[in-house]
Design a protein around this motif. Structure first.
Motif, PDB file in Angstrom:
ATOM      1  N   GLU A   6       1.074  -0.955  -0.179  1.00  0.00           N
ATOM      2  CA  GLU A   6       0.183  -0.051  -0.036  1.00  0.00           C
ATOM      3  C   GLU A   6       0.698   1.443   0.009  1.00  0.00           C
ATOM      4  OE1 GLU A   6      -2.917  -0.591   3.360  1.00  0.00           O
ATOM      5  OE2 GLU A   6      -3.661  -2.091   1.922  1.00  0.00           O
ATOM      6  N   GLY A   7       2.243   1.028   0.623  1.00  0.00           N
ATOM      7  CA  GLY A   7       2.864   2.410   0.826  1.00  0.00           C
ATOM      8  C   GLY A   7       3.280   3.136  -1.088  1.00  0.00           C
ATOM      9  N   GLU A   8       3.338   1.016  -1.711  1.00  0.00           N
ATOM     10  CA  GLU A   8       3.711   1.904  -2.763  1.00  0.00           C
ATOM     11  C   GLU A   8       2.670   2.546  -4.109  1.00  0.00           C
ATOM     12  OE1 GLU A   8       5.286  -1.799  -4.751  1.00  0.00           O
ATOM     13  OE2 GLU A   8       7.153  -1.721  -3.543  1.00  0.00           O
ATOM     14  N   PHE A   9       1.955   1.839  -3.567  1.00  0.00           N
ATOM     15  CA  PHE A   9       0.811   2.534  -4.407  1.00  0.00           C
ATOM     16  C   PHE A   9       0.838   3.559  -4.191  1.00  0.00           C
ATOM     17  CE2 PHE A   9      -4.521   3.137  -3.188  1.00  0.00           C
ATOM     18  CZ  PHE A   9      -4.890   3.470  -4.274  1.00  0.00           C
ATOM     19  N   VAL A  10       0.414   4.485  -2.660  1.00  0.00           N
ATOM     20  CA  VAL A  10       0.668   6.008  -2.716  1.00  0.00           C
ATOM     21  C   VAL A  10       1.868   6.371  -3.163  1.00  0.00           C
ATOM     22  CG1 VAL A  10       0.980   7.640  -0.598  1.00  0.00           C
ATOM     23  CG2 VAL A  10       0.028   5.686  -0.459  1.00  0.00           C
ATOM     24  N   ASP A  11       2.959   6.481  -3.531  1.00  0.00           N
ATOM     25  CA  ASP A  11       4.142   5.819  -4.456  1.00  0.00           C
ATOM     26  C   ASP A  11       3.803   6.710  -6.191  1.00  0.00           C
ATOM     27  OD1 ASP A  11       6.060   6.521  -2.643  1.00  0.00           O
ATOM     28  OD2 ASP A  11       6.621   4.595  -2.510  1.00  0.00           O
ATOM     29  N   LYS A  12       2.917   5.547  -6.537  1.00  0.00           N
ATOM     30  CA  LYS A  12       2.365   4.697  -7.178  1.00  0.00           C
ATOM     31  C   LYS A  12       1.427   6.707  -7.734  1.00  0.00           C
ATOM     32  CE  LYS A  12      -0.699   2.457  -8.835  1.00  0.00           C
ATOM     33  NZ  LYS A  12      -1.532   3.230 -10.247  1.00  0.00           N
ATOM     34  N   ILE A  13       0.381   7.111  -6.595  1.00  0.00           N
ATOM     35  CA  ILE A  13      -0.419   7.665  -6.640  1.00  0.00           C
ATOM     36  C   ILE A  13       0.116   9.604  -7.060  1.00  0.00           C
ATOM     37  CG2 ILE A  13      -2.387   9.098  -5.581  1.00  0.00           C
ATOM     38  CD1 ILE A  13      -2.702   6.551  -4.290  1.00  0.00           C
ATOM     39  N   ASN A  14       1.946   9.716  -6.328  1.00  0.00           N
ATOM     40  CA  ASN A  14       2.689  10.743  -6.575  1.00  0.00           C
ATOM     41  C   ASN A  14       3.128  10.712  -7.122  1.00  0.00           C
ATOM     42  OD1 ASN A  14       1.388  11.949  -4.533  1.00  0.00           O
ATOM     43  ND2 ASN A  14       2.804  10.668  -2.452  1.00  0.00           N
ATOM     44  N   GLU A  41       8.139   1.012 -13.013  1.00  0.00           N
ATOM     45  CA  GLU A  41       9.876   0.992 -13.004  1.00  0.00           C
ATOM     46  C   GLU A  41      11.007   1.797 -11.454  1.00  0.00           C
ATOM     47  OE1 GLU A  41      10.896   2.269 -16.479  1.00  0.00           O
ATOM     48  OE2 GLU A  41      12.977   0.863 -16.530  1.00  0.00           O
ATOM     49  N   GLU A  42      10.140   2.751 -11.524  1.00  0.00           N
ATOM     50  CA  GLU A  42      11.391   4.066 -10.716  1.00  0.00           C
ATOM     51  C   GLU A  42      11.419   3.843  -9.308  1.00  0.00           C
ATOM     52  OE1 GLU A  42      10.593   8.190 -13.380  1.00  0.00           O
ATOM     53  OE2 GLU A  42       8.328   7.587 -11.874  1.00  0.00           O
ATOM     54  N   ILE A  43       9.618   2.712  -9.115  1.00  0.00           N
ATOM     55  CA  ILE A  43       9.387   2.155  -7.611  1.00  0.00           C
ATOM     56  C   ILE A  43      10.145   0.614  -7.048  1.00  0.00           C
ATOM     57  CG2 ILE A  43       7.077   0.773  -6.383  1.00  0.00           C
ATOM     58  CD1 ILE A  43       5.311   2.556  -7.847  1.00  0.00           C
ATOM     59  N   ALA A  44      10.477  -0.195  -8.426  1.00  0.00           N
ATOM     60  CA  ALA A  44      11.418  -1.298  -8.012  1.00  0.00           C
ATOM     61  C   ALA A  44      12.542  -0.700  -7.877  1.00  0.00           C
ATOM     62  CB  ALA A  44      10.892  -2.081  -9.728  1.00  0.00           C
ATOM     63  N   ASN A  45      12.988   0.215  -8.613  1.00  0.00           N
ATOM     64  CA  ASN A  45      14.659   1.174  -8.728  1.00  0.00           C
ATOM     65  C   ASN A  45      14.718   1.849  -6.996  1.00  0.00           C
ATOM     66  OD1 ASN A  45      14.914  -0.119 -11.197  1.00  0.00           O
ATOM     67  ND2 ASN A  45      14.976   1.686 -11.795  1.00  0.00           N
ATOM     68  N   LYS A  46      13.691   2.115  -7.059  1.00  0.00           N
ATOM     69  CA  LYS A  46      13.855   2.515  -4.900  1.00  0.00           C
ATOM     70  C   LYS A  46      13.986   1.371  -4.292  1.00  0.00           C
ATOM     71  CE  LYS A  46      10.159   5.024  -3.407  1.00  0.00           C
ATOM     72  NZ  LYS A  46       9.857   5.339  -2.325  1.00  0.00           N
ATOM     73  N   GLY A  47      13.923   0.628  -4.687  1.00  0.00           N
ATOM     74  CA  GLY A  47      14.315  -1.156  -3.384  1.00  0.00           C
ATOM     75  C   GLY A  47      12.345  -1.677  -3.301  1.00  0.00           C
ATOM     76  N   GLY A  48      11.948  -0.614  -4.009  1.00  0.00           N
ATOM     77  CA  GLY A  48      10.288  -1.822  -3.985  1.00  0.00           C
ATOM     78  C   GLY A  48       9.889  -2.654  -4.526  1.00  0.00           C
ATOM     79  N   GLY A  49       8.514  -3.146  -5.275  1.00  0.00           N
ATOM     80  CA  GLY A  49       8.456  -3.686  -6.117  1.00  0.00           C
ATOM     81  C   GLY A  49       8.602  -5.079  -5.975  1.00  0.00           C
ATOM     82  N   ILE A  50       8.589  -6.255  -6.984  1.00  0.00           N
ATOM     83  CA  ILE A  50       9.038  -7.742  -6.601  1.00  0.00           C
ATOM     84  C   ILE A  50      10.251  -7.887  -4.943  1.00  0.00           C
ATOM     85  CG2 ILE A  50       9.778 -10.223  -7.451  1.00  0.00           C
ATOM     86  CD1 ILE A  50       9.015  -8.337  -9.738  1.00  0.00           C
TER      87      ILE A  50
END
Ligand code: NIG
Ligand code: FE
Length: 411
Positions: A88-96, A101-110
């Motif tokens: 859900e944290g990444e969900f908010v990053d996505k909204i922002n 790809e950017e989320i994955a590159n900063k340690g999020g994602g899979i």
């Protein structure tokens, strides 16, 4: 145990002759019987037809389906339903404004999900997954494929696959397991992808085969994840252990994954949001089912799989949810069917074929589920009173299901 459904407004997806899948123009045809009866005995479909031919026999239960429709339960051929926690944290990053790809590159994602899963006990993982499975069954799913791929180590991949096996042993729903060790390169192997691939091939595959933990083998064939050469290496190794390919391709880039899938006789190639001319051509006259995942496109705001072009090229198409914590936190096949109609311009008939018999084929289950055929499993959706089958996609977001039956049992 015999159950007789009477006065069914419409019995949908009736096939007297067994079929494997439908493609091209055939996808527009969804055979049905108006004012029908349906008899099920134990876990199987026994007889069906028009009400005027309804047999007069002793049954354990009669269900009056006046105003309601009966159809086969959904066949969801692509999910990652076993996962730990949420993103859900990444969900908010996505909204922002951050991209996948950017989320994955900063340690999020899979990798984020892999860290969570590694820290979760097998029992806890089972409980979390069981809740999701109960929910999707109540939403009409009657057969499902579940992938590993959030473990990314020997212990955690086995933990996932054993949880899938436990669900399979404890639930009436048909479950097919897929080994997706090549989902992302774990942190430990950051600079040694080949070492990770060797771990999957030489250590994991023999155990998976020995314990019979998976039927299918999958790879995330994508720029920044696994190349076509990596994909071929894994598929070849999987096949040596008796696993059939079913792979993630063309989600963001078209790099030859479709062709690799076809070369290794993949049962399905999934995602296909980005398609080149050569990708359509590669799929023609093959037994490989293209699979679209519209809720993933919806959630990530990426292009939808070009369903019209696929079908108008004479190809088949299946629809699945892709239920997972990162790109599709929803396992609702009704929403998938609605989105396919609304955003991908599939007709309700095409979408229902794609989400039943074609989905069954994409799991190797076309002989037992996906149509109303004598001898198949009594896996059924009984709707609430509705105008027509188009109400399911038309009234997107509302639940038109009154009752689900799996193996002849009311859920
Ligand atoms: O199918 N694309 C690769 N795998 C999943 C998403 C994985 C994740 O973000 O956790 C998918 O969309
Ligand atoms: Fe997926």
């Amino acid at each position: 145990m015999k159950i007789l459904f009477v006065n069914i407004k419409e019995l949908i997806q009736v096939r007297t002759e067994p079929i494997s899948f439908v493609s091209g123009k055939e996808m527009k045809e969804l055979p049905s019987i108006k004012n029908a009866f349906l008899l099920i005995e134990n876990d199987l479909i026994k007889q069906f037809g028009v009400m005027t031919n309804c047999p007069n026999l002793a049954v354990d239960k009669t269900i009056d389906a006046t105003g309601k429709i009966i159809m086969p339960a959904w066949c969801d051929s692509h999910t990652h339903l076993v996962y730990a926690g949420n993103r859900e944290g990444e969900f908010v990053d996505k909204i922002n404004g951050l991209s996948y790809e950017e989320i994955a590159n900063k340690g999020g994602g899979i990798l984020n999900s892999a860290t969570k899963l590694t820290a979760t006990s097998a029992d806890d993982l089972y409980q979390q997954s069981k809740e999701r499975l109960d929910e999707v069954i109540s939403l009409g799913t009657g057969a499902i494929e579940i992938k590993s791929g959030y473990g990314l180590s020997l212990e955690s991949e086995l933990k996932m696959l054993r949880v899938i096996k436990r669900l399979k042993d404890n639930y009436p729903i048909a479950i097919k397991a897929t080994f997706l060790g090549a989902h992302a390169v774990p942190k430990k192997y950051k600079d040694n992808k080949d070492g990770y691939l060797q771990l999957l091939i030489t250590e994991l595959l023999p155990i998976i085969a020995k314990e019979n933990l998976a039927t299918y083998i999958d790879v995330f064939c994508e720029t920044g994840y696994f190349s076509v050469a990596d994909t071929e290496l894994i598929l070849k190794a999987g096949q040596q252990y008796g696993l059939t390919p079913k792979i993630h391709v063309n989600q963001f880039t078209s790099i030859g994954g479709v062709q690799a899938g076809v070369k290794y006789n993949a049962l399905s190639v999934d995602h296909l949001e980005v398609m080149k001319y050569v990708d359509f051509e590669a799929l023609k006259n093959t037994k490989t089912m293209p699979v679209a995942l519209p809720s993933c496109s919806y959630y990530l705001s990426i292009p939808y799989t070009p369903a019209r072009k696929i079908i108008d090229n004479g190809l088949p198409l299946a629809l699945a949810t892709d239920y997972n914590p990162g790109s599709t936190p929803s396992g609702n096949m009704n929403f998938v069917v609605a989105t396919a109609c609304i955003k991908m311009k599939m007709t309700p008939e095409e979408a229902i074929n794609a989400a039943t018999i074609n989905g069954a084929y994409a799991m190797g289950l076309e002989k037992t589920v996906g149509t109303i055929t004598v001898g198949k499993k009594a896996n059924l959706i009984l709707t609430k009173p509705i105008h027509s089958i188009a109400s399911i996609p038309y009234n997107f977001g509302s639940n038109k299901i009154e009752q689900v039956f799996l193996n002849g049992k009311m859920m």
